[in-house]
Scaffold this active site. Structure first.
Site, short mmCIF file in Angstrom:
data_model
loop_
_atom_site.label_atom_id
_atom_site.label_comp_id
_atom_site.label_asym_id
_atom_site.label_seq_id
_atom_site.Cartn_x
_atom_site.Cartn_y
_atom_site.Cartn_z
N GLY A 77 0.80 -1.22 0.00
CA GLY A 77 0.00 0.00 0.00
C GLY A 77 0.82 1.26 0.00
O GLY A 77 0.31 2.34 0.34
N THR A 79 2.15 3.24 -2.46
CA THR A 79 1.71 4.31 -3.36
C THR A 79 0.43 4.95 -2.86
O THR A 79 0.27 6.18 -2.87
CB THR A 79 1.52 3.76 -4.78
OG1 THR A 79 2.75 3.17 -5.23
CG2 THR A 79 1.13 4.87 -5.75
N TRP A 80 -0.51 4.11 -2.42
CA TRP A 80 -1.78 4.62 -1.90
C TRP A 80 -1.56 5.48 -0.67
O TRP A 80 -2.13 6.56 -0.53
CB TRP A 80 -2.70 3.43 -1.57
CG TRP A 80 -3.91 3.83 -0.80
CD1 TRP A 80 -5.09 4.32 -1.30
CD2 TRP A 80 -4.08 3.80 0.62
NE1 TRP A 80 -5.96 4.58 -0.28
CE2 TRP A 80 -5.37 4.28 0.91
CE3 TRP A 80 -3.25 3.40 1.67
CZ2 TRP A 80 -5.86 4.37 2.20
CZ3 TRP A 80 -3.73 3.51 2.97
CH2 TRP A 80 -5.02 3.98 3.22
N HIS A 138 11.20 1.78 3.09
CA HIS A 138 10.97 0.38 3.47
C HIS A 138 11.94 -0.04 4.57
O HIS A 138 11.94 -1.20 4.99
CB HIS A 138 11.18 -0.55 2.26
CG HIS A 138 10.18 -0.37 1.16
ND1 HIS A 138 8.85 -0.11 1.38
CD2 HIS A 138 10.32 -0.45 -0.19
CE1 HIS A 138 8.21 -0.03 0.22
NE2 HIS A 138 9.09 -0.23 -0.74
N ARG A 160 0.28 -4.99 5.40
CA ARG A 160 -0.67 -5.69 4.54
C ARG A 160 -0.70 -7.18 4.85
O ARG A 160 0.31 -7.75 5.28
CB ARG A 160 -0.27 -5.48 3.07
CG ARG A 160 -1.31 -5.95 2.06
CD ARG A 160 -0.86 -5.67 0.65
NE ARG A 160 -1.93 -5.92 -0.33
CZ ARG A 160 -1.78 -5.81 -1.64
NH1 ARG A 160 -0.63 -5.43 -2.15
NH2 ARG A 160 -2.80 -6.06 -2.45
N LYS A 289 -3.84 -4.85 -9.04
CA LYS A 289 -5.25 -4.95 -8.70
C LYS A 289 -5.60 -4.17 -7.42
O LYS A 289 -6.67 -3.61 -7.31
CB LYS A 289 -5.66 -6.41 -8.52
CG LYS A 289 -5.64 -7.23 -9.80
CD LYS A 289 -6.14 -8.64 -9.54
CE LYS A 289 -6.20 -9.45 -10.83
NZ LYS A 289 -6.70 -10.84 -10.57
#
Length: 324
Positions: A77, A79-80, A138, A160, A289
């Site tokens: 997640g 980029t979001w 990261h 995630r 996706k």
């Protein structure tokens, strides 16, 4: 299979400093399923280039109390989260809740990447960023620069579901992997993942470090799950805003940010469908996706069970559980 020109800079082993070369010669190494070789440093696995970025970051980056650092595992997640927090903290600065800004620049350029920015340019000047400086990484909590740990800067960590994270990383890696590892079997990749032997791994150590940090110092570290915002994005935005001290966020603002930062909206922007980042990656590679539970399209039941058993063992007693 990727050509050498499409392989991102952090997967290349070029232009290493002598200090990095000397360190690498003393580190444990393994063949990877995304890279030909990776090295263990401070308990985590890195490419040579990523290791150099971490070392440079540890030596040169000076955090400010007003900084905001977004942290994720790869394909969790990132980029979001960058788009959402950028839109949130700039909602009064830019018109139309930053639509124009996000439409013209990739979030990777709006939000500099600690480690990789210094990898591409050791003299990258973070002091030129407007306050509050918004960055992402990261890097594990253990390997963060000391100034990040000792300052009052804020850290937002997004985790995630490990099966979705693995599958997203698997497909991402298939697009970028060098010829030597392009045909790596998914069964072996699952085995490596469950041994913690992938870039940035082990997954559980990365997550648990930030999880415990959020419990010990909730004013410093906010822990959110990727699945939580996908289901309750508005509530998550308000929670992040309160943590960052962004002031009251009205319902109209929440709806606008939710719409702007949705997977459908971000992936449809031309800037996210065409061209490349300075790292060498095609921008469209970041969007597949974005589904919760999408692992079912790729993992067999037996492979999913292997991951589940590993995660249950590694997270036992932590109080942290994963949905889907």
């Amino acid at each position: 299979m990727s050509s050498s020109s499409s392989v991102p800079d952090y997967l290349r082993d070029e232009n290493l400093t002598q200090k990095t070369k000397d360190l690498i010669s003393s580190l444990p190494s393994e063949k990877g399923w995304l890279v030909c070789q990776m090295y263990q440093f401070q308990g985590r696995w890195h490419t040579q280039a990523l290791l150099q970025g971490i070392l440079t970051c540890q030596k040169h980056f000076e955090a400010k109390d007003s900084d905001i650092i977004l942290v994720t595992n790869p394909k969790s997640g990132t980029t979001w989260l960058k788009a959402l927090v950028f839109a949130l903290i700039n909602r009064h600065k830019f018109p139309v809740y930053s639509v124009i800004i996000l439409s013209c620049y990739q979030s990777a350029l709006l939000v500099p990447f600690l480690g990789r920015s210094l990898l591409r340019s050791p003299d990258f000047d973070f002091s030129q960023l407007s306050s509050p400086r918004l960055m992402n990484t990261h890097i594990s909590h253990l390997s963060l620069p000391e100034s990040v740990k000792s300052s009052s800067c804020k850290i937002v960590y997004c985790c995630r579901n490990p099966k979705d994270m693995f599958v997203s990383l698997w497909h991402f890696g298939k697009k970028l992997a060098p010829e030597e590892t392009a045909d790596y079997p998914i069964e072996k990749a699952v085995e490596a993942f469950c041994q913690g032997k992938f870039i940035g791994g082990p997954f559980w150590d990365h997550v648990l470090e930030y999880w415990y940090a959020s419990l010990e110092n909730p004013n410093k570290v906010l822990f959110v799950s990727y699945e939580e915002p996908k289901k309750k994005t508005g509530e998550t935005i308000k929670r992040i805003a309160e943590f960052l001290g962004c002031g009251l966020v009205g319902e109209e603002e929440v709806r606008a940010i939710v719409k702007l930062c949705s997977f459908e909206s971000l992936s449809s922007l031309e800037v996210n469908r065409e061209g490349k980042l300075p790292s060498g990656m095609e921008t469209r590679a970041f969007f597949r996706k974005g589904e919760v539970g999408g692992w079912r399209d790729t993992l067999t039941e037996s492979l999913a069970e292997v991951i589940d058993r590993t995660i249950e063992e590694k997270f036992q007693g932590s109080g942290l559980k994963f949905s889907c």
